[in-house]
Design an enzyme around this catalytic site. Structure first.
Site, PDB file in Angstrom:
ATOM      1  N   HIS A 117       2.954  10.874   0.576  1.00 24.49           N
ATOM      2  CA  HIS A 117       3.950  10.357   1.506  1.00 24.49           C
ATOM      3  C   HIS A 117       5.372  10.426   0.970  1.00 24.49           C
ATOM      4  CE1 HIS A 117       0.752   8.891   4.105  1.00 24.49           C
ATOM      5  NE2 HIS A 117       0.189   8.300   3.058  1.00 24.49           N
ATOM      6  N   HIS A 123       0.838  -1.192   0.000  1.00 25.08           N
ATOM      7  CA  HIS A 123       0.000   0.000   0.000  1.00 25.08           C
ATOM      8  C   HIS A 123       0.876   1.246   0.000  1.00 25.08           C
ATOM      9  CE1 HIS A 123      -3.529   2.397   2.036  1.00 25.08           C
ATOM     10  NE2 HIS A 123      -2.955   3.072   1.061  1.00 25.08           N
ATOM     11  N   GLU A 142       0.518   7.816  -3.515  1.00 23.89           N
ATOM     12  CA  GLU A 142       1.467   7.576  -2.423  1.00 23.89           C
ATOM     13  C   GLU A 142       2.694   8.464  -2.556  1.00 23.89           C
ATOM     14  OE1 GLU A 142       1.160   5.403   0.397  1.00 23.89           O
ATOM     15  OE2 GLU A 142      -0.877   5.753  -0.310  1.00 23.89           O
TER      16      GLU A 142
END
Length: 212
Positions: free
Chosen positions: A111, A66, A107
């Site tokens: 992040h 993930h 992502e």
């Protein structure tokens, strides 16, 4: 004193709200304490998503990557400033373990930009940390629904990965159904304990949907 017309008042309110939203604190790239490697149980995602993720959900994936999230002892940075895009070659390389182009881009923006690494370096770290985790055989090919004690699942993962710490693995569930396993790693990608704000979100017993 004259009252502002309704439309003018609404415009002022909208401008104030937009400014407040733009002034939200952003993360600072490279400033964080450790990483969280998130492994998503793909059958659960595919059973509950409303998105048409045929690339992922038409194939028998079990645990997929993930994300690899920069984390602080409390809280986490996100949406750090970056104009870099994820190269197509990087996306294609990641699809066998992270089977969604949209997820890969998301992502990175949320992040990866806070890792202090470029996109290639960040996703190389994600891939390296993912491939370092051994998933026990029983959770790789699951032909039917499995009900298992949460303690058993954690024990299976720890036995398959002796370097992991018992306080560095947390489980995430939606009701009784397993969603994710989160593994805490230091900045060199070695196992470490999780921060206080990472909690197990599963009961004593949990359910894994079958891999199909």
């Amino acid at each position: 004193m004259k009252r502002l017309p309704v439309i003018a008042t609404l415009l002022l309110l909208f401008a104030f709200t937009a400014t407040a939203r733009d002034d939200r604190p952003r993360g600072t790239a490279g400033i964080f304490d450790y990483y969280v490697l998130s492994l998503s149980w793909s059958p659960e995602y595919c059973a509950t998503t409303r998105r048409d993720d045929e690339l992922q959900c038409a194939r028998p994936y079990a645990f997929v990557a993930h994300g690899l999230w920069p984390q602080n002892e409390r809280g986490w940075p996100q949406d750090c400033e970056s104009r870099e895009r994820v190269p197509d070659a990087t996306i294609n390389r990641l699809l066998p373990i992270m089977p969604s182009k949209g997820l890969i881009i998301h992502e990175w923006r949320k992040h990866g930009t806070c890792s202090g690494l470029g996109a290639d370096g960040y996703f190389a770290a994600l891939e390296r940390s993912y491939r370092a985790i051994r998933i026990p055989d029983r959770y790789q090919r699951l032909p039917q629904t499995l009900t298992v004690d949460a303690a058993r699942l954690r024990s299976d993962l720890l036995q398959a990965n002796p370097a992991l710490r018992s306080d560095g693995v947390v489980l995430q569930c939606a009701g009784r159904y397993l969603q994710e396993v989160r593994i805490c790693l230091d900045r060199s990608l070695s196992p470490r304990a999780c921060g206080r704000d990472l909690r197990n979100r599963c009961g004593d017993s949990l359910v894994l949907r079958p891999v199909r």
